[in-house]
Motif scaffolding. Structure first.
Motif, PDB file in Angstrom:
ATOM      1  N   ILE A 240      -8.019  20.095  22.388  1.00 10.99           N
ATOM      2  CA  ILE A 240      -9.653  19.942  22.889  1.00 10.99           C
ATOM      3  C   ILE A 240      -9.922  18.119  23.861  1.00 10.99           C
ATOM      4  N   LEU A 241     -10.076  17.372  22.847  1.00  7.87           N
ATOM      5  CA  LEU A 241      -9.873  15.898  23.862  1.00  7.87           C
ATOM      6  C   LEU A 241      -9.044  16.240  24.688  1.00  7.87           C
ATOM      7  N   ILE A 242      -7.766  15.766  24.471  1.00 10.65           N
ATOM      8  CA  ILE A 242      -6.558  15.833  24.762  1.00 10.65           C
ATOM      9  C   ILE A 242      -6.758  16.296  26.164  1.00 10.65           C
ATOM     10  N   ASN A 243      -6.982  18.079  26.170  1.00  9.58           N
ATOM     11  CA  ASN A 243      -6.468  18.150  26.935  1.00  9.58           C
ATOM     12  C   ASN A 243      -7.946  18.276  28.756  1.00  9.58           C
ATOM     13  N   GLU A 244      -8.976  17.484  27.672  1.00  8.05           N
ATOM     14  CA  GLU A 244      -9.958  17.386  28.699  1.00  8.05           C
ATOM     15  C   GLU A 244      -9.669  16.067  29.311  1.00  8.05           C
ATOM     16  N   ARG A 245      -8.933  14.709  28.639  1.00 11.20           N
ATOM     17  CA  ARG A 245      -8.186  13.159  29.368  1.00 11.20           C
ATOM     18  C   ARG A 245      -7.493  14.073  30.333  1.00 11.20           C
ATOM     19  N   TYR A 246      -6.805  14.707  29.796  1.00  8.97           N
ATOM     20  CA  TYR A 246      -5.172  15.274  31.115  1.00  8.97           C
ATOM     21  C   TYR A 246      -6.227  16.098  31.967  1.00  8.97           C
ATOM     22  N   LYS A 247      -7.468  15.794  32.228  1.00 10.74           N
ATOM     23  CA  LYS A 247      -7.970  17.792  33.328  1.00 10.74           C
ATOM     24  C   LYS A 247      -8.628  16.020  33.688  1.00 10.74           C
ATOM     25  N   PHE A 248      -8.989  15.646  33.231  1.00  7.34           N
ATOM     26  CA  PHE A 248      -9.951  14.285  34.177  1.00  7.34           C
ATOM     27  C   PHE A 248      -8.871  13.475  35.118  1.00  7.34           C
ATOM     28  N   VAL A 249      -7.812  13.324  34.131  1.00  5.86           N
ATOM     29  CA  VAL A 249      -6.267  12.294  35.501  1.00  5.86           C
ATOM     30  C   VAL A 249      -6.300  12.972  36.288  1.00  5.86           C
ATOM     31  N   THR A 250      -5.847  14.127  36.335  1.00  6.10           N
ATOM     32  CA  THR A 250      -4.665  15.191  36.822  1.00  6.10           C
ATOM     33  C   THR A 250      -6.120  15.291  38.554  1.00  6.10           C
ATOM     34  N   LYS A 251      -6.981  15.533  37.671  1.00 10.29           N
ATOM     35  CA  LYS A 251      -8.391  16.445  38.994  1.00 10.29           C
ATOM     36  C   LYS A 251      -8.415  14.719  39.535  1.00 10.29           C
ATOM     37  N   ILE A 252      -8.239  13.247  39.104  1.00 13.25           N
ATOM     38  CA  ILE A 252      -8.164  11.829  40.040  1.00 13.25           C
ATOM     39  C   ILE A 252      -6.814  11.649  40.603  1.00 13.25           C
ATOM     40  N   THR A 253      -5.952  11.579  40.208  1.00 16.36           N
ATOM     41  CA  THR A 253      -4.498  11.719  41.304  1.00 16.36           C
ATOM     42  C   THR A 253      -4.721  13.125  41.835  1.00 16.36           C
ATOM     43  N   ARG A 254      -5.068  13.784  41.848  1.00 13.23           N
ATOM     44  CA  ARG A 254      -4.878  14.600  42.643  1.00 13.23           C
ATOM     45  C   ARG A 254      -5.688  14.144  44.012  1.00 13.23           C
ATOM     46  N   GLN A 255      -6.766  13.684  43.761  1.00 12.46           N
ATOM     47  CA  GLN A 255      -7.945  12.961  45.227  1.00 12.46           C
ATOM     48  C   GLN A 255      -6.991  11.990  45.781  1.00 12.46           C
ATOM     49  N   VAL A 256      -6.299  10.727  44.923  1.00 13.03           N
ATOM     50  CA  VAL A 256      -5.253   9.640  45.452  1.00 13.03           C
ATOM     51  C   VAL A 256      -4.526   9.853  45.465  1.00 13.03           C
ATOM     52  N   LEU A 257      -3.442  10.242  45.319  1.00  8.89           N
ATOM     53  CA  LEU A 257      -2.467  10.735  45.275  1.00  8.89           C
ATOM     54  C   LEU A 257      -1.370  11.665  46.880  1.00  8.89           C
ATOM     55  N   VAL A 258      -0.609  11.000  47.510  1.00 12.02           N
ATOM     56  CA  VAL A 258      -0.626  12.023  48.508  1.00 12.02           C
ATOM     57  C   VAL A 258       1.019  11.857  48.472  1.00 12.02           C
TER      58      VAL A 258
END
Lengths: 710, 78
Positions: A240-258
């Motif tokens: 559960i924690l690992i998923n939440e961490r990766y979700k956080f990271v994925t959300k941000i990378t989608r915003q900052v990385l084109v």
């Protein structure tokens, strides 16, 4: 006042070592973490000359499952450095930032260093660094460790005061459970670390829980909350924690990385050929042959031969001898210096050219990214007997010389695999063992070629045997290491860092192995040059060594070679295996030509005891130089002692079985007590190999890592 | 529903669950193989094991036995 301490943390292959070298220049010290053999590098910051920089092992996570991760998290929580520099491979953003989210839980200031931005740009991707910095609430600095750009900004960022990192926000339910755990921990853990500890307890991290005396009711409350939530999500708390961490990271990378188009990277194209289903093996063989050819057959051996035969064979000793003669010094002193000390130092330095050549090859393979492919290609062959795919290289190099072979084990990350490889590399007959094999083959077996062949087969069999046997013992048991390995992108080697790495390895060898070789060679020299009245003796059978040889010869009698000459030759073989041949020449008063030695030799041995003698000398503890290398690579005197004892015991048992049973089968001796014991020993060996693995005990590093806890 | 071991080479799927427990499972998740992530089977090693997969934009090598732990479905990733 003590300077600040900066800890360097990042994924493997993120450019951490290169950055460390830039930050510290050449001031680094290499050692091991207390109680464990994980390399520890420390240095002072070049910029101000007083800030300590600690290079922590490359890790992907702060889980409790590998020794590198435990070392890192124990250091970060217990020693609390003043600042973490988290190096992040910008071309592999999500997985690298996943570690960042865990570092943010440690209540320490963090500066994130974005490395390899040039690759991102080359791909045509666009990365919003300022956005990244805002989303994480941490300062981000862009550098290129290879091109040495951005370092000034990094120094500037370090010098400024940085506030402590705030952990990421988990989902509402997780946060509320974490709050409850923090309350339970309040009397047990200082406030700063409560967040980290509560997260670890949420993950059901046993290593952390074991350190805390949590009251039973608190444990019950935590367990109740966790299991209810786990049932609700149909997943365990760790996931559960690992998923939440990766979700956080994925959300941000989608915003900052084109991202530019998804075209196949250069690395994938290379791999298409290099690890191709059909071409993979031939290319592997070709590269290994090239390494062997360069390091052992040609360049390395030329250098080593020159140092041994010319530099320390004539130039240095002759110069020193001339000098001593000119000042008319006592012959005992000059012999000590020339034969003992210079001989010993020469023996150490003689390995250097070969080692430098080998390390050049290994560092090139490592740096370019091919080493991970070696493990990929060879894994299937080696894992069956408890070794790593990367064990192939040490064993291959070991057939030239065990010393660089053992040192090549450095490229194996997994501790257990590395120890197993260090332990077994010297079983493969090295170049110096060949004259011994040739001596026996010529003297006893009329030069039959099967002798040498069978010694190589014996070596390989002993490696496999030891791997299977030791994996089933408490020492090497414990959870099998996961083979989940990143295949890093290929890149061009950086000569500067390669030469630096090669130099550091050579220096470490001279320092560590040098003392072992030097002291033990001097000691053997003393024993062979003096008699019990402490007078220099010319008659070799009068020396202390000869007397000791006669005394301990009885120990070798059950193996069929209880003559003092054979014993002394075996002891001399510890300095260098080829000494065995020379020693027989001296001890048997022949002029030393091979034919004469062979003739005299056949009076000491029958065919069976000759094989036993050969087997013992092949498998027993290697020469002092190799023992020195074992000491360096094990990073522990205890392990070195264990290794040497294991090798020698195994050699004794094998030679015993060969001599006793061989005498019955080949020579028609009666089946007596010795043969019975040998038969029993064989049965025990077979049992040790075929028995089922015992239940998994707690891994050994669990107990070894404890001294870290203060 | 299938697992990564049974995926043909050159096929991509979405991770549904990591079964099993302990160090290997944690390592797989730490490497970014988490629920909802796309995983692409790149190739098999010359000797038939391990396999090479691509996940989160990088290449990873996994033994077939461990690949069995990764349950996948076909469909849209999150």
């Amino acid at each position: 006042m003590m300077g600040k301490t900066i800890a360097l943390v990042g994924n493997p292959n993120s450019g951490k070592t290169t950055l460390f070298n830039h930050l510290t220049g050449s001031t680094q010290r290499v050692g091991n973490w207390p109680g464990v053999t994980v390399e520890q590098k420390a240095g002072t910051l070049l910029h101000d000359g007083k800030t300590q920089v600690i290079d922590l092992p490359g890790i992907y996570s702060l889980s409790p499952y590998t020794i590198e991760e435990i070392v890192t998290r124990d250091y970060l929580t217990l020693d609390a450095p003043d600042l973490i520099i988290n190096i992040v491979d910008a071309s592999n953003l999500e997985r690298n930032l996943y570690l960042t989210t865990q570092l943010m839980e440690l209540h320490l200031p963090i500066v994130v260093v974005l490395n390899m931005m040039d690759i991102v740009e080359k791909r045509g991707d666009q990365l919003d660094v300022a956005g990244l910095s805002r989303a994480f609430g941490l300062p981000f600095v862009t550098i290129s460790a290879l091109k040495e750009s951005g370092l000034e900004e990094l120094f500037k960022a370090i010098a400024e005061p940085i506030s402590v990192a705030e952990p990421i926000t988990y989902s509402i339910v997780v946060e509320s459970i974490l709050d409850t755990i923090e309350e339970i921990l309040a009397p047990l853990v200082p406030k700063k670390l409560r967040c980290y500890y509560s997260i670890k307890l949420f993950e059901r991290d046993r290593q952390t829980a074991g350190k805390l005396a949590i009251p039973e009711e608190g444990q019950a409350v935590m367990e109740g909350l966790l299991s209810r939530y786990e049932k609700e999500l149909d997943d365990d708390s760790e996931a559960i924690l690992i998923n939440e961490r990766y979700k956080f990271v994925t959300k941000i990378t989608r915003q900052v990385l084109v991202k530019n188009s998804e075209k196949a990277s250069f690395s994938v194209v290379i791999d298409h050929i290099v690890t191709n289903r059909w071409l993979g093996l031939p290319i592997f063989v070709l590269i290994m042959y090239a390494v062997y050819y360069f390091a052992i057959t040609t360049v390395g051996t030329w250098g080593t031969d020159w140092v041994n035969d010319v530099l320390f064979g004539s130039i240095v000793p002759e110069a020193v001898q001339t000098f001593f003669d000119s000042i008319d010094i006592h012959p005992a002193v000059s012999s000590l210096v020339v034969d003992g000390a210079i001989g010993g130092v020469g023996a150490v330095l003689g390995f250097l050219p070969q080692m430098a050549a080998l390390f050049l090859c290994l560092t090139l393979l490592e740096d370019s990214g091919y080493m991970a492919r070696v493990a990929f290609v060879m894994d299937r062959v080696f894992r069956g007997f408890g070794l790593s795919g990367k064990s192939f290289i040490p064993l291959l190099i070991g057939s030239g010389c065990s010393v660089p072979g053992i040192q090549a084990s450095r490229t194996i990350e997994n501790l257990q695999d590395r120890r197993m490889t260090i332990l077994t590399t010297s079983f493969i007959p090295c170049g110096a063992k060949l004259p011994v094999i040739a001596l026996i083959a010529n003297a006893i077996f009329g030069g039959a070629s099967w002798v040498a062949l069978s010694m190589y087969l014996l070596g390989i069999a002993t490696v496999i045997f030891s791997g299977v046997l030791l994996r089933k013992t408490a020492i090497f048991s414990g959870e099998a290491s996961p083979f989940v390995m990143e295949l890093p992108m290929y890149h061009w080697p950086q000569w500067k860092s390669i030469f630096r790495a090669v130099g550091a390895r050579c220096l470490a060898f001279v320092k560590n192995a040098g003392t072992v070789i030097f002291l033990s060679s001097s000691f053997i020299w003393f024993l062979s040059s003096f008699n019990w009245q402490l007078r220099m003796t010319v008659e070799s059978d009068q020396s202390i060594l000869a007397k000791i040889g006669s005394a301990v010869a009885i120990f070798f009698a059950p193996l069929g070679f209880g003559s003092w000459q054979a014993t002394v030759a075996t002891i001399q073989g510890l300095i260098a295996k080829e000494n065995v041949v020379g020693t027989f020449g001296v001890l048997m008063n022949t002029t030393g030509s091979e034919a004469e030695v062979a003739a005299a030799f056949s009076t000491l041995f029958n065919p069976v005891s000759a094989v036993a003698f050969l087997v013992f000398n092949m498998i027993c503890m290697p020469c002092f130089a190799a023992v020195g290398a074992m000491r360096t690579e094990f990073g522990s005197a205890k392990w070195t002692l264990f290794g040497v004892l294991y090798q020698t015991t195994l050699a004794y048992v094998l030679a015993f079985i060969i001599n006793q049973l061989g005498s019955v089968i080949v020579l028609g001796a009666p089946f007596g007590a010795g043969a019975s014991i040998a038969a029993a020993a064989t049965a025990i060996l077979v049992f040790l190999v075929v028995r089922p693995a015992p239940k998994k005990a707690s891994p050994m590093w669990g107990s070894l890592a404890k001294p870290m806890v203060k | 529903m299938t697992n990564v071991r049974d995926l043909p080479i050159g096929v991509s799927a979405i991770v549904n669950k990591i079964t099993g427990q302990g160090a290997t499972r944690r390592r797989l998740m730490d490497m970014g193989i988490t629920k909802g992530t796309a995983i692409y089977v790149r190739k098999v090693a010359p000797l038939g094991d391990p396999i090479q997969v691509m996940v989160r934009g990088y290449e990873l090598s996994i033994r077939k036995k461990d690949a069995e732990m990764i349950e996948v479905t076909f469909g849209e990733g999150k």
